[in-house]
Design a protein around this motif. Structure first.
Motif: not given
Length: 159
Positions: A69-71, A73-78
């Protein structure tokens, strides 16, 4: 004629004594059923085969664990931070098509006799030249480093 028949029978008898005796039914029998290893049997087998000194147990640590989920979330932010999404998709699609076409060209070149070996020699020659030109001496290594830094600046737009 009788001598030929008796000679062939004698040869067959000699060969029959040399061949191993097999059961014809065994030749056409299906393969034996493999016993399945249950988890307890597998643990016992694992413990029998290895000494306790050689056993390694994996442990999870907070530093190396990946949280999906953290991965995401990070990809979605980028992805949300990108302004020209169609351009990125176009470049990505173009890169995939370029790799696909390159693989087709390489397989076509690879099918021509002697051409792969010639290309290999060309690659080895270029590698030798590159090592001699840029990696062998300290001054040439510095020159290569400055060239790479200039190239990085051109790509990033800092220049």
């Amino acid at each position: 004629m009788a001598a030929a028949v008796s000679n062939s029978l004698a040869a067959a008898t000699v060969l029959m004594h040399r061949l191993p005796v097999t059961n014809r039914a065994a030749v056409f029998s299906p393969l034996p059923v493999r016993p399945s290893l249950s988890s307890t049997a597998f643990k016992q087998l694992k413990e029998k085969g290895r000494s306790p000194q050689l056993m390694v147990k994996a442990t999870s640590s907070e530093e190396s664990s990946l949280d999906a989920s953290e991965l995401f979330t990070d990809l979605k932010e980028k992805w949300d931070g990108i302004e020209n999404k169609p351009t990125v998709l176009l470049y990505g699609g173009g890169a995939i098509v370029a790799v696909w076409l390159a693989s087709i060209v390489v397989s076509a070149v690879n099918s021509v006799p002697l051409l792969p070996k010639i290309m290999e020699l060309v690659g080895l020659g270029y590698t030798g030249w590159f090592v001699y030109r840029y990696l062998l001496f300290k001054t040439s290594r510095k020159e290569l480093e400055t060239d790479i830094e200039e190239f990085k600046k051109k790509i990033s737009g800092a220049e």
